[in-house]
Design a protein around this motif. Structure first.
Motif, short mmCIF file in Angstrom:
data_model
loop_
_atom_site.label_atom_id
_atom_site.label_comp_id
_atom_site.label_asym_id
_atom_site.label_seq_id
_atom_site.Cartn_x
_atom_site.Cartn_y
_atom_site.Cartn_z
N VAL A 85 1.05 12.82 -5.85
CA VAL A 85 2.17 13.25 -5.02
C VAL A 85 3.48 12.68 -5.55
O VAL A 85 4.50 13.36 -5.60
CB VAL A 85 1.95 12.82 -3.56
CG1 VAL A 85 3.13 13.24 -2.69
CG2 VAL A 85 0.65 13.42 -3.03
N ALA A 86 3.45 11.43 -5.98
CA ALA A 86 4.64 10.79 -6.53
C ALA A 86 4.19 9.69 -7.50
O ALA A 86 3.12 9.10 -7.33
CB ALA A 86 5.51 10.19 -5.43
N GLY B 40 0.81 -1.21 0.00
CA GLY B 40 0.00 0.00 0.00
C GLY B 40 0.84 1.26 0.00
O GLY B 40 1.85 1.35 0.70
N GLY B 41 0.42 2.22 -0.80
CA GLY B 41 1.19 3.46 -0.90
C GLY B 41 0.51 4.61 -0.19
O GLY B 41 0.40 4.63 1.02
N VAL B 42 0.03 5.58 -0.96
CA VAL B 42 -0.65 6.79 -0.49
C VAL B 42 0.21 7.47 0.57
O VAL B 42 1.36 7.79 0.32
CB VAL B 42 -2.09 6.50 -0.02
CG1 VAL B 42 -2.87 7.81 0.19
CG2 VAL B 42 -2.82 5.67 -1.08
N ALA B 43 -0.30 7.68 1.79
CA ALA B 43 0.44 8.46 2.77
C ALA B 43 1.46 7.61 3.54
O ALA B 43 2.66 7.82 3.46
CB ALA B 43 -0.53 9.13 3.74
N GLY B 44 0.97 6.61 4.27
CA GLY B 44 1.84 5.85 5.14
C GLY B 44 2.89 5.04 4.42
O GLY B 44 4.08 5.12 4.73
N GLY B 45 2.47 4.23 3.45
CA GLY B 45 3.42 3.37 2.74
C GLY B 45 4.43 4.14 1.93
O GLY B 45 5.63 3.81 1.92
N PHE C 64 4.07 -2.44 -3.20
CA PHE C 64 2.96 -3.05 -3.94
C PHE C 64 1.70 -2.22 -3.74
O PHE C 64 1.30 -1.92 -2.61
CB PHE C 64 2.70 -4.48 -3.44
CG PHE C 64 3.89 -5.40 -3.59
CD1 PHE C 64 4.03 -6.18 -4.72
CD2 PHE C 64 4.86 -5.47 -2.59
CE1 PHE C 64 5.12 -7.04 -4.85
CE2 PHE C 64 5.95 -6.31 -2.72
CZ PHE C 64 6.08 -7.10 -3.85
N GLU C 65 1.07 -1.84 -4.84
CA GLU C 65 -0.17 -1.06 -4.78
C GLU C 65 -1.19 -1.72 -5.69
O GLU C 65 -0.93 -1.92 -6.88
CB GLU C 65 0.09 0.38 -5.21
CG GLU C 65 -1.14 1.23 -5.36
CD GLU C 65 -2.00 1.27 -4.12
OE1 GLU C 65 -3.20 0.91 -4.23
OE2 GLU C 65 -1.50 1.64 -3.04
N LYS C 66 -2.35 -2.05 -5.13
CA LYS C 66 -3.34 -2.78 -5.93
C LYS C 66 -4.06 -1.88 -6.93
O LYS C 66 -4.66 -2.37 -7.88
CB LYS C 66 -4.36 -3.46 -5.03
CG LYS C 66 -5.25 -2.53 -4.23
CD LYS C 66 -6.20 -3.34 -3.37
CE LYS C 66 -7.09 -2.44 -2.53
NZ LYS C 66 -8.01 -3.22 -1.66
N GLY C 67 -3.99 -0.57 -6.75
CA GLY C 67 -4.65 0.35 -7.64
C GLY C 67 -3.71 0.95 -8.67
O GLY C 67 -2.55 0.55 -8.80
N PRO C 68 -4.19 1.97 -9.42
CA PRO C 68 -3.39 2.55 -10.50
C PRO C 68 -2.45 3.67 -10.07
O PRO C 68 -1.67 4.14 -10.88
CB PRO C 68 -4.46 3.10 -11.45
CG PRO C 68 -5.59 3.46 -10.56
CD PRO C 68 -5.58 2.45 -9.45
N PHE C 69 -2.53 4.09 -8.79
CA PHE C 69 -1.71 5.22 -8.32
C PHE C 69 -1.02 4.83 -7.02
O PHE C 69 -1.63 4.28 -6.11
CB PHE C 69 -2.57 6.47 -8.09
CG PHE C 69 -3.34 6.89 -9.32
CD1 PHE C 69 -2.71 7.56 -10.37
CD2 PHE C 69 -4.70 6.61 -9.44
CE1 PHE C 69 -3.42 7.94 -11.49
CE2 PHE C 69 -5.41 6.99 -10.55
CZ PHE C 69 -4.77 7.66 -11.59
N VAL C 70 0.25 5.20 -6.91
CA VAL C 70 1.01 4.81 -5.73
C VAL C 70 0.89 5.83 -4.62
O VAL C 70 0.86 5.49 -3.45
CB VAL C 70 2.50 4.56 -6.08
CG1 VAL C 70 3.16 5.83 -6.65
CG2 VAL C 70 3.26 4.09 -4.85
N SER C 71 0.84 7.10 -4.96
CA SER C 71 0.79 8.14 -3.94
C SER C 71 0.01 9.32 -4.48
O SER C 71 0.48 10.03 -5.36
CB SER C 71 2.21 8.57 -3.54
OG SER C 71 2.17 9.52 -2.51
N PHE C 72 -1.20 9.51 -3.94
CA PHE C 72 -2.03 10.60 -4.41
C PHE C 72 -2.69 11.28 -3.21
O PHE C 72 -2.73 10.74 -2.10
CB PHE C 72 -3.09 10.12 -5.41
CG PHE C 72 -4.11 9.18 -4.83
CD1 PHE C 72 -5.33 9.65 -4.36
CD2 PHE C 72 -3.86 7.82 -4.75
CE1 PHE C 72 -6.27 8.79 -3.83
CE2 PHE C 72 -4.80 6.95 -4.22
CZ PHE C 72 -6.01 7.44 -3.76
N ALA C 73 -3.20 12.47 -3.44
CA ALA C 73 -3.77 13.29 -2.36
C ALA C 73 -5.25 12.96 -2.17
O ALA C 73 -6.11 13.57 -2.80
CB ALA C 73 -3.58 14.77 -2.68
#
Length: 564
Positions: free
Chosen positions: A63-64, A10-15, A34-43
């Protein structure tokens, strides 16, 4: 030293923050995210504003990207890759690639779980109908925008009056839709105190939003005209081209639970102060974990981006052998609705009482004030409403809520920092803060809050509150010390009117064998009256926050069963 292999789920904030911090601390580690969705880090927090076209370009929410992680950090990001199982004995994860259908395994030395949370799906028939949305991802917001721009949606119903519900309501209204907001509780922002969120209700009404408080949705149904019908328990129906469901989130713990990791009493992943799970090789961060609440001393679920980022950074430190400790959370947050801003830190009166902490062990007290956000003599000063909750034992700060057009965030941030350092109202009284007339006052609202609370603790004044005025004891005399024109515009029932300027000359008219509860508009003049009366032998108390707070409390305490 052999390099570590670290897998992050999981990405986003914590990962994402954990991955970047790991690389800064360990150049040799192999890091795979590993990110199950299409974006690794978004707001996530920007999604309502993308729907509202405040943020116009989707890429601004990113974000990245995987390229940035690869080029800047030498971190491998695998999108559309869902971790579906953990073999703790072999330190191995099972991964499903949703693009190719391939299933494979990867080994790890350290594993970080950042699965986030999933939207609560209330038991309402019709949640799967076209036009019903949960706002959690960029594709969600992208589809809502399409409904507005291509399908010409004109009416929307938002279910839930919390952060996301309010932000979506505002942004849909800004785009010209007719919006109805439905909240099952009798107030917006249910974790806050009713009188402090009432200004948000008023501004929504002013902007033409239909707000239904104390209303429960029974079903969402399709219509022959292409519109949805939201049916309420009252038998009323609301027509909509789109429906937003925002009734909260729950921690995503399926992977952890299936792996046998311990969960906490609230259903989140249990972690220690190093963000380590019951398996010493696995860490967990973000919305899925239970963490220590600094006010209650109990486990808490606080799904906010700020704590998730800090937890990710701290987990990386712990994995790299640093002696770190996550101090806990206190729920510092803010929501904006049109021109009103509600900011908060710590716990509300409502929450302290529901947890059984108001009387013991803290012996809580509260004060209200209504200062300007900067010096009143400088043009443009806007009034804030502040509620400070503290312990009568030692003055320790337990909670704050501030609402107003300007200045709420700055004061909340200052007091949040004081709370983090174990501060008291006496610290606020003495705080040295910036002053120039366009930015603040010589006695900043932070200082004023501390001074008023300290006056109570020192015994300089005793306070009563709006709810006390609703049914005061029969032997209490209520004293209105405002000017005659103010009294004529409205006053508390059965109040005796005696303007402050006449108190000393007319004091003999007041009984010494009865308790006197004095009030003015915001509490300052009646404080002066109470001080004078006490020094002449009267038993005088002051209504904290004055008639203004009393009015807010009465309005918030008596909404109709389903406020139209």
């Amino acid at each position: 030293m052999a390099s570590k292999r670290i897998c992050i789920v999981g990405g986003v904030a914590g990962g994402a923050s954990c991955a970047a911090r790991l690389r800064r601390l360990d150049e040799q580690a192999e890091i795979i995210l590993f990110e199950k969705g299409p974006f690794v880090s978004f707001a996530n927090c920007g999604l309502p504003y993308y729907v509202g076209d405040v943020i116009r370009r989707e890429e601004n929410l990113l974000v990245a990207t995987p390229d940035l992680f690869r080029q800047r950090f030498r971190i491998e990001v695998r999108l559309f890759s869902e971790v579906v199982g953990i073999d703790r004995d072999r330190r191995r994860i099972r991964v499903q690639d949703h693009q190719t259908g391939r299933n494979y395994t990867e080994t790890y030395d350290a594993l970080v779980l950042s699965p986030g949370a999933f939207p609560v799906r209330p038991p309402i028939p019709g949640l799967d109908l076209p036009g019903v949305f949960f706002v959690r991802t960029i594709p969600d917001s992208r589809e809502i925008r399409r409904m507005i721009e291509e399908n010409r949606a004109q009416r929307a119903v938002v279910i839930g009056g919390g952060y996301i519900g309010l932000e979506m309501t505002e942004n849909l209204a800004r785009r010209g839709l007719d919006v109805a907001l439905v909240e099952m509780q009798h107030q917006l922002m249910p974790l806050c105190d009713p009188e402090m969120v009432w200004p948000l209700y008023l501004v929504l009404q002013e902007k033409g939003v239909v707000v239904r408080l104390g209303a429960q949705v029974d079903a969402i149904e399709g219509g022959v005209d292409g519109q949805l019908r939201v049916r309420l328990r009252s038998q009323d129906e609301l027509a909509a081209h789109l429906v937003i469901v925002a009734v909260g989130v729950r921690p995503e713990v399926r992977l952890a639970q299936e792996a046998g990791l311990a969960l906490g009493p609230l259903g989140g992943i249990r972690v220690n102060e190093k963000m380590q799970t019951s398996d010493p090789s696995i860490w967990a961060v973000g919305d899925a974990v239970e963490v220590f609440h600094v006010v209650t001393g109990q486990p808490s679920l606080v799904p906010l981006a700020g704590p998730a980022n800090r937890q990710g950074r701290l987990a990386a430190d712990a994995i790299c052998g640093r002696n770190v400790r996550f101090r806990g959370v206190q729920g510092t947050a803010v929501v904006g609705v049109f021109d009103q801003v509600l900011a908060m830190t710590g716990l509300s009166e409502k929450m302290l009482k529901s947890l059984g902490l108001w009387n013991e062990p803290y012996r809580c007290e509260k004060i209200y004030l209504h200062p300007g956000h900067h010096a009143g003599y400088y043009p443009g000063a806007e009034t804030m409403a502040m509620k400070l909750i503290f312990s009568k034992i030692d003055g320790k700060i337990l909670g704050l809520q501030v609402v107003g057009k300007k200045g709420a965030v700055r004061r909340t941030d200052v007091i949040a920092m004081a709370m983090q350092k174990g501060g008291t109202v006496f610290d606020l009284e003495e705080a040295e803060l910036c002053y120039a007339p366009q930015f603040g006052s010589a006695k900043d609202p932070v200082n004023l809050a501390g001074m008023i609370a300290a006056n109570v603790l020192r015994g300089d004044v005793e306070v009563v509150h709006a709810e006390d005025m609703d049914q005061p004891p029969q032997d209490v005399l209520i004293l209105d010390v405002r000017e005659p024109f103010e009294y004529r515009r409205g006053h508390i029932p059965h109040a005796v009117h005696m303007p402050l300027g006449t108190i000393r000359e007319r004091m003999a008219e007041l009984p010494k064998d009865r308790e006197i509860w004095a009030y003015c508009y915001v509490g300052q003049r009646s404080y002066l009256a109470a001080r004078a009366l006490r020094q002449y032998g009267y038993r005088a108390k002051n209504l904290s926050g004055g008639y203004r707070t009393y009015t807010l409390w009465r309005q918030a305490a008596r909404p109709s069963q389903e406020t139209p």
